[in-house]
Structures are given as C-alpha cells and as structure tokens.
Design a protein around this motif. Structure first.
Motif, PDB file in Angstrom:
ATOM      1  N   ALA A 277     -20.071  23.360  52.606  1.00 42.29           N
ATOM      2  CA  ALA A 277     -18.906  23.783  52.553  1.00 42.29           C
ATOM      3  C   ALA A 277     -18.775  25.141  51.448  1.00 42.29           C
ATOM      4  CB  ALA A 277     -17.926  22.626  52.496  1.00 42.29           C
ATOM      5  N   SER A 278     -18.519  26.396  52.131  1.00 40.37           N
ATOM      6  CA  SER A 278     -18.180  27.351  51.115  1.00 40.37           C
ATOM      7  C   SER A 278     -17.281  28.454  51.678  1.00 40.37           C
ATOM      8  CB  SER A 278     -19.740  27.903  50.838  1.00 40.37           C
ATOM      9  OG  SER A 278     -19.545  29.147  50.035  1.00 40.37           O
ATOM     10  N   ALA A 279     -16.508  28.912  50.917  1.00 39.26           N
ATOM     11  CA  ALA A 279     -15.856  29.996  51.416  1.00 39.26           C
ATOM     12  C   ALA A 279     -16.453  31.211  51.687  1.00 39.26           C
ATOM     13  CB  ALA A 279     -14.789  30.413  50.564  1.00 39.26           C
ATOM     14  N   SER A 280     -17.675  31.280  51.158  1.00 43.33           N
ATOM     15  CA  SER A 280     -18.553  32.258  51.376  1.00 43.33           C
ATOM     16  C   SER A 280     -18.902  32.664  52.717  1.00 43.33           C
ATOM     17  CB  SER A 280     -19.859  32.345  50.685  1.00 43.33           C
ATOM     18  OG  SER A 280     -19.838  32.044  49.251  1.00 43.33           O
ATOM     19  N   THR A 281     -18.554  31.774  53.767  1.00 45.81           N
ATOM     20  CA  THR A 281     -18.669  31.905  55.096  1.00 45.81           C
ATOM     21  C   THR A 281     -17.869  32.755  55.671  1.00 45.81           C
ATOM     22  OG1 THR A 281     -19.260  29.396  55.220  1.00 45.81           O
ATOM     23  CG2 THR A 281     -18.610  30.506  57.301  1.00 45.81           C
ATOM     24  N   PHE A 282     -16.669  32.911  54.967  1.00 47.29           N
ATOM     25  CA  PHE A 282     -15.660  33.838  55.539  1.00 47.29           C
ATOM     26  C   PHE A 282     -15.661  35.292  54.599  1.00 47.29           C
ATOM     27  CE2 PHE A 282     -14.368  29.587  56.237  1.00 47.29           C
ATOM     28  CZ  PHE A 282     -14.271  29.670  57.331  1.00 47.29           C
ATOM     29  N   TRP A 283     -16.664  35.534  53.911  1.00 47.23           N
ATOM     30  CA  TRP A 283     -16.589  36.770  53.203  1.00 47.23           C
ATOM     31  C   TRP A 283     -16.551  38.005  54.096  1.00 47.23           C
ATOM     32  CZ3 TRP A 283     -19.118  37.335  47.767  1.00 47.23           C
ATOM     33  CH2 TRP A 283     -18.256  36.447  46.766  1.00 47.23           C
ATOM     34  N   ASP A 284     -17.275  38.144  54.822  1.00 46.50           N
ATOM     35  CA  ASP A 284     -17.437  39.140  56.074  1.00 46.50           C
ATOM     36  C   ASP A 284     -16.097  39.166  56.694  1.00 46.50           C
ATOM     37  OD1 ASP A 284     -20.210  39.570  55.220  1.00 46.50           O
ATOM     38  OD2 ASP A 284     -20.934  38.460  57.064  1.00 46.50           O
ATOM     39  N   ASP A 285     -15.721  38.276  57.324  1.00 45.69           N
ATOM     40  CA  ASP A 285     -14.373  38.191  58.025  1.00 45.69           C
ATOM     41  C   ASP A 285     -13.128  38.882  57.128  1.00 45.69           C
ATOM     42  OD1 ASP A 285     -12.470  37.966  59.695  1.00 45.69           O
ATOM     43  OD2 ASP A 285     -12.662  35.584  59.965  1.00 45.69           O
TER      44      ASP A 285
END
Length: 297
Positions: A277-285
């Motif tokens: 679980a990481s906010a990095s998942t949404f960095w591109d978005d």
C-alpha cells in the motif's frame, strides 16, 4: 486499519516529527541572531563542524525519505479530492483510540500532539480508500470476517502510567514522603528511578492494557485502584519497589459490524493486493515531478 497499518502510522510520525525540526533549520539565516551556513555547530578540540556540513549530512541520510512523505501527503490529498473520497471523524477517532490503547507510543512527551496523530491516521485511511475504491466484497464475507475476528475491533481499557522504581522499600517510602510534600513525580523518576528506560522519560511508560506482556499483571491491578493524577504507595516488583502514578485512562469500547464494515472491506482488499500500500501508485495520476528525477516505487 490493521495492525500493520497502525505501525506504519507510528513509523511515519516518528520519522517526520524527528526530522522536520532539523530540516527547518536550513531555512534560517543570519538575521536576528540565527545561525548561518558557515557558523559552527560543534567543536572537538581544535576542529569544528559547520552548520552547512551538518545539514548536508542530514539531507544525504534522510532528505529523500522526508521529501517522499511530504509528496505522498499531497498526492493523497489531491487524489481524495479528485475521486470525492472522505473518511469520517468517527473512523479516525476509533483508530486513534485503538492506537493509544495497543501501543506504548503515547507518553506525555508525544501524546499532546493528538492533532498530528489524527491527521496522519486520516491520511492513511484516505490512502486505503483510494487503493480499494473499486473493490467489492460480498456482504456475507464481510459479516463472516467480523464474526471470526470480533476481538480485533474491540478497544480494550487502557491506563497511562508512570512509575518510579527504587531498590529498597526504605527509599521508596522516602520518595512517597517527598511526593506528599509537593515534589514533582517526573523529576523524582529522572533523578532516582533505577528503571533507566522510563526514568529518562520522567517515569512515563505510556498506555498499558490487560494482557500487555511488557509488564506484570499487578501494574493493571494497581492502575485500576488509582484516580487520574494520583500515585500509589510502594508496591513490591521484581526490580525492587515501585510507585505508580495514573496519568490518564481510556475506557474500553466494543464496535458493531455496522461501525467497522468499511474497515473490514478495506482490510480484506488490502490483504489481496500483491503490491504494498503506497501513495506512489498515484504519482503519475497526480503528475508528480520531484528533486530526485524519477518516480518513487
């Protein structure tokens, strides 16, 4: 939020709180008597350490981690707004109570920043909601999970204790006399307690609850008899004699299935995820660009 996520909250807060102050020094200048980058922060004989060298070392060791936490926080806020995701104050309060009662992170020194703890909890809950927003779990599975794990959602009664541990009853009796005469409990603990870990913190051992393996059951029994702010007579313990002070307490509470339904859904969904679980998942978005030049995994 499961136990793993609770410890993630603690780790983030410890990292950010310890380092934010140090990095804020880099914003200071020589005006008003503040240190400049060429000022000396320590001397060792004829050698010295300059402030700019100290700050460079801090940044090289911790800068990337601190910046990532700051970026992640902003990403979570942006994505929560984009997808119209919110978490209730009730959910935040429940997680905060659980965190208080099941960890020893809440000593008098750091428990005062309740706002900071709750902000980080809210951020973690928002991230969990973002990561699991499209996951559907059958009601029957949610209900079964609750019935099989009810105890995980109960907040046990917890007592915030401080203690002074002395080698003999005579010394303990003398300490009680001094407390009766107005001496400060935390000061006596720092000066005389032989339990060094808590002595450095004014005797504060944080919150404990029944079944806590760190301390004997007698600690809870003594705590139950004390009123908030009061202290006990000397009690025989393994190391000698202890005087206990009750700094605060949390009443236990049981939560219904309706209270924790969404928490269970998130927990089941997160356990099924292959990636952490990481906010990095949404960095591109969120169109993140940062100093280190590449997306953080």
């Amino acid at each position: 939020m499961g136990k793993k996520q609770l410890w993630m909250v603690i780790g983030v807060l410890i990292l950010v709180n310890c380092l934010t102050i140090a990095f804020s020094l880099s914003k200071a200048n020589t005006a008003g008597g503040t240190l400049g980058n060429d000022e000396t922060v320590a001397t060792i004989g004829k050698k010295s350490i300059l402030r700019q060298d100290w700050l460079h070392e801090l940044e090289s060791r911790y800068g990337k981690d601190v910046l990532k936490e700051m970026v992640d926080q902003k990403v979570i806020e942006e994505m929560a707004a984009k997808y119209h995701i919110n978490v209730s104050n009730q959910d935040v309060d429940r997680e905060f109570r659980m965190l208080q009662s099941t960890t020893n992170s809440f000593t008098q020194q750091n428990s005062k920043d309740e706002k900071g703890w709750k902000e980080q909890i809210r951020s973690n809950l928002l991230l969990e909601e973002l990561l699991t927003k499209d996951v559907k779990v059958p009601s029957s599975e949610l209900e079964r999970y609750y019935q099989e794990n009810k105890e995980l959602f109960d907040v046990p009664p917890a007592f915030h204790l401080s203690h002074i541990v002395l080698p003999t009853q005579e010394e303990a009796d003398k300490a009680v006399q001094e407390l009766n005469q107005g001496s400060d409990f935390s000061t006596l603990a720092m000066e005389r307690s032989i339990e060094e870990f808590s002595a450095n913190n004014g005797g504060d051992i944080g919150y404990i609850s029944e079944g806590d393996e760190r301390y004997p059951g007698q600690y809870i029994e003594v705590a139950k008899e004390l009123k908030t702010g009061s202290y006990s007579m000397p009690v025989k313990v393994e190391e000698g004699y202890a005087i206990f002070k009750l700094d605060g307490k949390i009443s236990g509470k049981k939560y219904s299935f309706a209270d924790v339904r969404e928490q269970i859904r998130r927990q089941i969904a997160l356990e099924q995820m292959k990636s952490p679980a990481s906010a990095s998942t949404f960095w591109d978005d969120a169109k993140v660009e940062w100093f280190y030049g590449h997306k953080e995994n």
